[in-house]
Scaffold this motif. Structure first.
Motif, PDB file in Angstrom:
ATOM      1  N   PRO B 201      -0.371  16.993  14.246  1.00  0.00           N
ATOM      2  CA  PRO B 201       0.951  16.968  13.623  1.00  0.00           C
ATOM      3  C   PRO B 201       1.022  15.930  12.500  1.00  0.00           C
ATOM      4  CG  PRO B 201       1.130  16.883  16.021  1.00  0.00           C
ATOM      5  CD  PRO B 201      -0.316  16.686  15.689  1.00  0.00           C
ATOM      6  N   ALA B 202       1.788  16.269  11.462  1.00  0.00           N
ATOM      7  CA  ALA B 202       1.934  15.368  10.322  1.00  0.00           C
ATOM      8  C   ALA B 202       3.071  14.377  10.521  1.00  0.00           C
ATOM      9  CB  ALA B 202       2.167  16.176   9.049  1.00  0.00           C
ATOM     10  N   ARG B 203       3.789  14.521  11.612  1.00  0.00           N
ATOM     11  CA  ARG B 203       4.876  13.582  11.894  1.00  0.00           C
ATOM     12  C   ARG B 203       4.676  13.014  13.295  1.00  0.00           C
ATOM     13  NH1 ARG B 203      10.130  14.734   9.633  1.00  0.00           N
ATOM     14  NH2 ARG B 203      10.838  14.118  11.683  1.00  0.00           N
ATOM     15  N   PRO B 204       5.017  11.729  13.462  1.00  0.00           N
ATOM     16  CA  PRO B 204       4.747  11.112  14.766  1.00  0.00           C
ATOM     17  C   PRO B 204       5.530  11.733  15.906  1.00  0.00           C
ATOM     18  CG  PRO B 204       5.916   9.597  13.297  1.00  0.00           C
ATOM     19  CD  PRO B 204       5.542  10.785  12.478  1.00  0.00           C
ATOM     20  N   ASP B 205       6.691  12.348  15.602  1.00  0.00           N
ATOM     21  CA  ASP B 205       7.506  12.890  16.700  1.00  0.00           C
ATOM     22  C   ASP B 205       7.074  14.290  17.100  1.00  0.00           C
ATOM     23  OD1 ASP B 205       8.260  13.941  14.299  1.00  0.00           O
ATOM     24  OD2 ASP B 205      10.406  13.950  14.730  1.00  0.00           O
ATOM     25  N   ARG B 206       6.034  14.817  16.478  1.00  0.00           N
ATOM     26  CA  ARG B 206       5.637  16.184  16.783  1.00  0.00           C
ATOM     27  C   ARG B 206       4.484  16.274  17.776  1.00  0.00           C
ATOM     28  NH1 ARG B 206       7.811  19.418  12.587  1.00  0.00           N
ATOM     29  NH2 ARG B 206       9.983  18.806  12.675  1.00  0.00           N
ATOM     30  N   LEU B 207       4.030  15.148  18.242  1.00  0.00           N
ATOM     31  CA  LEU B 207       2.889  15.184  19.158  1.00  0.00           C
ATOM     32  C   LEU B 207       3.381  15.375  20.585  1.00  0.00           C
ATOM     33  CD1 LEU B 207      -0.258  14.720  19.111  1.00  0.00           C
ATOM     34  CD2 LEU B 207       0.260  12.447  19.962  1.00  0.00           C
ATOM     35  N   LEU B 208       2.687  16.247  21.299  1.00  0.00           N
ATOM     36  CA  LEU B 208       2.947  16.393  22.726  1.00  0.00           C
ATOM     37  C   LEU B 208       2.778  15.030  23.381  1.00  0.00           C
ATOM     38  CD1 LEU B 208       3.352  19.216  24.050  1.00  0.00           C
ATOM     39  CD2 LEU B 208       1.020  19.002  24.860  1.00  0.00           C
ATOM     40  N   SER B 255      -2.332   9.476  21.009  1.00  0.00           N
ATOM     41  CA  SER B 255      -0.987   8.920  21.207  1.00  0.00           C
ATOM     42  C   SER B 255      -0.852   7.526  20.616  1.00  0.00           C
ATOM     43  CB  SER B 255      -0.620   8.930  22.685  1.00  0.00           C
ATOM     44  OG  SER B 255      -1.504   8.088  23.395  1.00  0.00           O
ATOM     45  N   SER B 256      -1.912   6.719  20.684  1.00  0.00           N
ATOM     46  CA  SER B 256      -1.755   5.360  20.143  1.00  0.00           C
ATOM     47  C   SER B 256      -1.545   5.414  18.637  1.00  0.00           C
ATOM     48  CB  SER B 256      -2.974   4.501  20.489  1.00  0.00           C
ATOM     49  OG  SER B 256      -4.105   4.958  19.786  1.00  0.00           O
ATOM     50  N   ALA B 257      -2.232   6.352  17.981  1.00  0.00           N
ATOM     51  CA  ALA B 257      -2.056   6.473  16.536  1.00  0.00           C
ATOM     52  C   ALA B 257      -0.658   6.980  16.186  1.00  0.00           C
ATOM     53  CB  ALA B 257      -3.107   7.407  15.949  1.00  0.00           C
ATOM     54  N   TYR B 258      -0.057   7.694  17.123  1.00  0.00           N
ATOM     55  CA  TYR B 258       1.248   8.290  16.837  1.00  0.00           C
ATOM     56  C   TYR B 258       2.406   7.441  17.361  1.00  0.00           C
ATOM     57  CZ  TYR B 258      -0.560  12.567  14.826  1.00  0.00           C
ATOM     58  OH  TYR B 258      -1.160  13.470  13.986  1.00  0.00           O
ATOM     59  N   LEU B 259       2.082   6.305  17.943  1.00  0.00           N
ATOM     60  CA  LEU B 259       3.144   5.431  18.422  1.00  0.00           C
ATOM     61  C   LEU B 259       3.767   4.692  17.246  1.00  0.00           C
ATOM     62  CD1 LEU B 259       1.851   3.754  21.692  1.00  0.00           C
ATOM     63  CD2 LEU B 259       3.696   5.410  21.412  1.00  0.00           C
ATOM     64  N   GLY B 260       5.032   4.343  17.418  1.00  0.00           N
ATOM     65  CA  GLY B 260       5.672   3.520  16.414  1.00  0.00           C
ATOM     66  C   GLY B 260       6.078   4.315  15.191  1.00  0.00           C
ATOM     67  N   THR B 272      -0.495   7.673   6.559  1.00  0.00           N
ATOM     68  CA  THR B 272      -0.431   6.542   7.491  1.00  0.00           C
ATOM     69  C   THR B 272      -1.066   6.916   8.826  1.00  0.00           C
ATOM     70  OG1 THR B 272       1.590   5.767   6.430  1.00  0.00           O
ATOM     71  CG2 THR B 272       1.134   4.922   8.640  1.00  0.00           C
ATOM     72  N   LEU B 273      -0.737   8.116   9.299  1.00  0.00           N
ATOM     73  CA  LEU B 273      -1.340   8.574  10.548  1.00  0.00           C
ATOM     74  C   LEU B 273      -2.851   8.710  10.396  1.00  0.00           C
ATOM     75  CD1 LEU B 273       1.380  11.200  11.534  1.00  0.00           C
ATOM     76  CD2 LEU B 273       0.892   9.048  12.725  1.00  0.00           C
ATOM     77  N   ALA B 274      -3.286   9.170   9.217  1.00  0.00           N
ATOM     78  CA  ALA B 274      -4.732   9.305   8.971  1.00  0.00           C
ATOM     79  C   ALA B 274      -5.407   7.942   9.100  1.00  0.00           C
ATOM     80  CB  ALA B 274      -4.970   9.893   7.585  1.00  0.00           C
TER      81      ALA B 274
END
Lengths: 438, 660
Positions: B201-208, B255-260, B272-274
């Motif tokens: 996902p390209a947005r942090p809130d889109r990850l399971l 998940s750690s990359a998608y936190l915050g 940023t996620l990349a």
């Protein structure tokens, strides 16, 4: 005429076979439908499935594709029109064949840039998808969608474009190895002048742009015209084999044995290359009921999305499959390339699973909303609650592992929040491997 | 004229990713599980080989981030040819005044919305590649996008992309994170022959979120349960059954990359996620970010500026987010399916063009201009820039020079090296230490004053002082007032002091001029602390002590951490980085514990198995029962694995075992 080994086909169809037939020729076996099929002769079920006289008229409820409307709104209306028919048609094989042809005679809205043209093609698959294959191929080739998608609309004398001519042979009718590069060049010249009129956006034949010279196609030299190329190709024995193998792979299992292909091709040709005859021959093969056939297909995302709607009783307007189909990997009207979608392992991936998970989650809340409340299953024994959920989604023979997983969930849920048991089962059951298999 | 949107084009060139699923068939999943438990039971001396076989690639492996500026970027306004007289005549209000643009070189300026690119250019980290295109341009989005994504010599039906095929070679078939693309599907670019990128996902809130609320957690647990134990449903059924667990596991790894929070912005978010995914040590090698739409047929100026500003902000976030340890590994390549028409159309926009300018950005890039921008007054028949650089030669360069692959195998033949990666990617590992670093200066003060190497804590303390602005002279003054120094030199007059310093520091008798100079300097009021710096920083002493300092680095606790964590000698560059960082040992240990090399080896095992492994790997012996029980208990009561590793690496047993 080939003799069908009908003696090995069930005289009284079992529940398992009935559900298999319903899933393959349609979009999911609803328990009541299966009930009605059980015990009847297999041949009768097959003939019933292919009786298109009960299919709703193609013109019923067509979407408004006026170009002044928003691009996405038009797109959604097209998708809903088609998927609603998948969901509700009493003759779902018609729509299943639309899905097959969409992935075989590919065009994409991306390149065609014209909703009406893509919808016209979708309707063509509906109206002629089970009839003589030549009618279908001749018609699709001179519709705006295909003319634009494979560049025949710029194929003119003196500057032939080989795109359509090549794919016609490589992907549509006979397959690689059954034509030469000279045949491609000759076919491209034959198709010159079959264009799209800029003003009407409709097919037009412009004699002044057509190459009237002699062309040597498949060893025959004369002034070939495009449609004659198709007439010639569909009469090649290879065409029957090529299409029989592809349709068998779509409905039964990939890479069929040559004995199966030969037998089907013979029936196909004997019928004058009618698709419904090919389908009938296919469904009457004992191999169609084999263990291999039962296990060798994963539901395509469109099949999956429609089946989930059928089993939850939700229409497209509430389920919004268009929001998730791209994530699952099969966006209607946007095949990935002219070779269409692949199958099976191609549909198994983490991102696809995430999309299925979100879709299943959305559907269960929509269903809970439409049914008014969370149907309380907590008074039922755990096994019964699980069995009801499986039955709702048409899973007659769940694996022990699946049952155990669902049972464990219900047990934990009863010890935990207690309110999400039904919601959880509605979410989990469509994510079982049983439901994801075709 | 109706134009297909970028999304539609890319959707048409996209499909889902089977690669990760294929690599995790049930059988292999079970094999992996069995292997893990076998490690837990194996005697310690067997473990090195097993662990080494499962270790990730070295952290020096290059990471390539490709940004597709989809829709056709007007690169003439990205890198502006200010000295081409035809530029100002583009029309449509498109030409940007030279004064408003950002200085680049004598003939070019950057669009005003690109301050980050400009500053990276100034740092010599931007290659501007002009005239990139296909030898016979095609003005269709579809064809051009398919071409630049496919990246083959032969054309044909596009079924895979050049970066996807690179992913095949980089292990995407076995590590789902080797090849990553942002979005819900995998564009042609990222489809390989035998594997595919994973779409994230390209947005942090889109990850399971497998660790969401308890109700969701129970549901996810049931999904994972579906893959535990056979299903009897055949091969595909088995794969489907484990795909849920696999999807959850991948989501968990991410998940750690998608936190915050991430910055807002369509390109800043995925970039940023990349960067975080690079930092997370998941073994990523190629990343794709799709960014558009650049198809500006009308009212271009404002729209294009907004797109470029977003891109610039995204690049700023990317390079700010990449951890220092990974910064040298990353490079960004911007592409576009074509440029735009030189002259504006009647709607203050531009129509489809041909050649365009691509950017390669990163510390490994040799900054400068490459290729050639054809004169604006000499366009092709369609009024477009001419192709001077085959886009596949850009691919050849990065495949060969950055990813270390055989370009011919991936794009069909060699297209030559454009030279923009000629900067040596990793400086040759210097066997010497950096004698000019603050750490070396302070270490030499120790040697000069006390005749011994600094202890780690002392050195860290003084480096901290130094980084807070305390001068070397002030530190030297503090040393000069130390009891140890006063006891040794306090009673001496200036001349005797200089004599003794010559003997103790330079280990020789003074030459007459030297003795005279230093004695006079002292007499004229220079402090003994200052004079000591004169000695410790003399070329003679710097050269004489280099070997000693290097030896000291090799005996440092950080070097021991390398041996304990990674079972190898530290590489010179890495060791120097950590020693120079001035970070306390526990922080360094925590960073090591997060390193891919460590996580690949131990990440999946239980605490008890971890203790067994560490005994085997670090102490080269099986654990004694008390030791195993003690450390397992500590881990279960809050001790981190990084803390445990530090205790092991600083233990006398380990020091004795690894003493040379």
């Amino acid at each position: 005429m080939a003799v069908l080994p009908q003696t090995s086909l069930p005289r009284e169809t079992s529940r398992l076979d009935a559900a298999h037939l319903a899933r393959r020729i349609g979009f999911g076996a609803m328990p009541a439908e299966v009930d009605a099929m059980v015990g009847r002769p297999w041949v009768d079920l097959v003939d019933g499935a292919l009786d298109t006289s009960r299919a709703p008229r193609a013109t019923l409820g067509v979407p408004n594709l006026d170009p002044s409307r928003d691009w996405w709104d038009r797109y959604v209306d097209m998708v809903h029109f088609w998927l609603e028919r998948c969901r509700t048609s009493p003759v779902p094989i018609v729509e299943k064949m639309v899905l097959f042809w969409h992935g075989h005679l590919c065009s994409s809205l991306e390149k065609v840039e014209d909703h009406r043209a893509m919808f016209e093609q979708n309707q063509l698959f509906r109206v002629h998808g089970l009839g003589p294959v030549e009618t279908l191929f001749q018609t699709v080739s001179v519709q705006t969608a295909m003319l634009r998608y494979l560049d025949n609309d710029v194929n003119v004398v003196g500057s032939p474009n080989e795109n359509f001519a090549r794919e016609l042979m490589e992907l549509f009718v006979v397959g690689v190895g059954h034509y030469s590069e000279d045949d491609v060049r000759a076919a491209a010249r034959a198709w010159t002048g079959h264009l799209v009129d800029d003003k009407t956006n409709q097919y037009v034949f412009r004699a002044d742009r057509h190459d009237h010279g002699d062309k040597t196609f498949m060893g025959i030299t004369r002034n070939w015209d495009g449609p004659e190329i198709i007439s010639h190709l569909v009469r090649e024995p290879q065409a029957a084999r090529f299409l029989a193998a592809k349709i068998w792979s779509f409905f039964a299992y990939p890479n069929p044995e040559s004995t199966v292909v030969d037998a089907l091709a013979a029936e196909f040709r004997a019928s004058g290359m009618r698709i419904d005859a090919l389908l009938r021959a296919m469904l009457l093969r004992p191999e169609f009921l084999s263990e291999r056939a039962r296990r060798s297909l994963v539901r395509t995302p469109i099949d999956y999305a429609v089946a989930a709607m059928r089993h939850t009783g939700l229409p497209c307007s509430e389920a919004h499959p268009e929001w998730w189909l791209d994530g699952m990997g099969q966006q209607p009207f946007y095949p990935p390339n002219v070779a269409g979608w692949r199958q099976n392992r191609y549909w198994i991936s983490a991102p696809a699973m995430w999309a299925k998970s979100e879709y299943a989650s959305y559907l269960r809340w929509q269903r809970i909303e439409t049914t008014g409340n969370l149907a309380d299953t907590r008074s039922l024994p755990v096994d019964q609650a699980v069995a009801n959920a499986l039955a709702l989604f048409g899973i007659d023979q769940p694996s022990d592992t699946t049952v155990k997983a669902l049972r464990q969930f219900v047990t934990e849920e009863r010890a935990g929040s207690q309110w999400a048991e039904q919601a959880g089962l509605l979410y989990l059951t469509p994510l079982t491997p049983e439901f994801q298999l075709a | 004229m109706n134009n297909a949107s970028t999304d539609q084009i890319v959707a048409a060139l996209s499909r889902p990713a089977p690669g990760d699923a294929r690599s995790l068939t049930r059988r292999r999943f079970l094999q992996a599980a069995a292997a893990t438990s076998a490690i837990g039971l194996a005697p310690g001396w067997l473990v090195d080989e097993v662990a080494a076989a499962t270790a990730a690639g070295s952290v020096t492996d290059g990471v390539l981030v490709v940004i597709t500026m989809a829709g056709g970027n007007d690169s003439l306004n990205m890198v502006i040819p200010v000295t081409d007289p035809a530029y100002a005549k583009r029309g449509g209000g498109l030409a940007i005044a030279a004064a408003a643009a950002l200085p680049m070189d004598a003939d070019r300026r950057f669009h005003p919305a690109l301050p980050t690119v400009k500053s990276l250019w100034d740092a010599g980290e931007v290659a501007v590649i002009e005239g990139v295109g296909h030898p016979t341009p095609d003005l269709s989005h579809f064809t051009s996008m398919a071409r630049i994504m496919q990246g083959t010599a032969s054309g044909g039906i596009p079924t895979s992309g050049w970066l996807g095929r690179a992913g095949d070679e980089l292990g995407a078939g076995t590590n789902p994170f080797a090849s990553v693309t942002f979005g819900s599907s995998v564009p042609l670019l990222m489809q390989g022959r035998s594997s595919q990128a994973i779409a994230v996902p390209a947005r942090p809130d889109r990850l399971l979120r497998p660790d969401a609320d308890p109700v969701a957690a129970r549901q996810y647990r049931a999904v994972a349960q579906m893959g535990v134990g056979g299903t009897g449903l055949g091969a595909l059924g088995e794969e489907l059954a484990v795909s849920g667990a696999q999807a959850l596991r991948i989501a968990g790894s991410l998940s750690s990359a998608y936190l915050g929070v991430t910055p807002e912005g369509r390109v800043a978010q995925p970039l940023t996620l990349a960067a975080r995914i690079v930092n997370a040590g998941l073994g990523v090698r190629v990343i794709h970010v799709l960014y558009g739409d650049f198809d500006h047929h009308a009212h271009q100026a404002g729209e294009h500026a907004a797109r470029l500003a977003e891109l610039d902000a995204g690049l700023a976030h990317f390079f700010a987010t990449v951890a220092p340890a990974h910064r040298d590994r990353v490079m960004v390549l911007t592409t576009s399916e074509f440029g735009r028409r030189i002259r504006a159309n009647n709607s203050s926009g531009t129509d489809h063009g041909a050649a365009s300018t691509w950017l390669a950005i990163g510390p490994g890039v040799k900054g400068g201009r490459y290729g050639e921008l054809s004169a604006l007054s000499n366009p092709d028949a369609s009024g477009n820039l001419r192709t001077t650089v085959d886009y596949r030669s850009v691919y050849d360069t990065v495949l060969t020079r950055w990813l270390g692959l055989d370009a011919g195998q991936i794009i069909g033949r060699s297209y030559g090296d454009l030279g923009f990666l000629d900067r040596p990617r990793t400086p040759p590992p210097p066997p010497t230490i950096d004698v000019t670093s603050e750490r070396a200066r302070i270490s030499r003060l120790y040697l000069a004053y006390f005749g011994r190497l600094a202890d780690f804590a002392g050195l860290q303390f003084w480096m901290g002082q130094r980084s807070q602005g305390r001068s070397l002279a002030a530190i030297s003054a503090a040393f000069a007032s130390s009891e140890e120094f006063v006891r040794r030199y306090g009673a001496l007059d200036d001349r005797s002091f200089v004599l003794l310093v010559y003997r103790n520091v330079l280990r020789r008798s003074p030459d007459g001029a030297g003795l005279e100079f230093w004695t006079r300097t002292l007499r004229e009021g220079t402090s003994r602390g200052q004079v000591m710096i004169g000695f410790s920083e003399s070329a003679e002493f710097v050269s004489a002590t280099a070997a000693q300092l290097r030896e000291g680095d090799g005996q440092s606790p950080v070097a021991r951490l390398y041996r304990a964590y990674f079972l190898r000698e530290p590489d010179a560059e890495g060791l120097r980085y950590w020693l120079d960082s001035g970070q306390p040992l526990d922080r360094i240990s925590a960073a090591f514990a997060a390193a891919p090399e460590f996580r690949q080896r131990y990440g999946a095992v239980s605490d008890e198995a971890f203790v067994d492994l560490v005994y085997g790997n670090v102490m080269k012996r099986p654990p004694d029962p008390e030791g195993r029980a003690y450390w397992t208990r500590r881990l279960s009561t809050g001790m981190t694995r990084g803390q445990l590793m530090l205790e092991f690496s600083e233990s006398q047993e380990f020091r004795d075992r690894t003493a040379r």
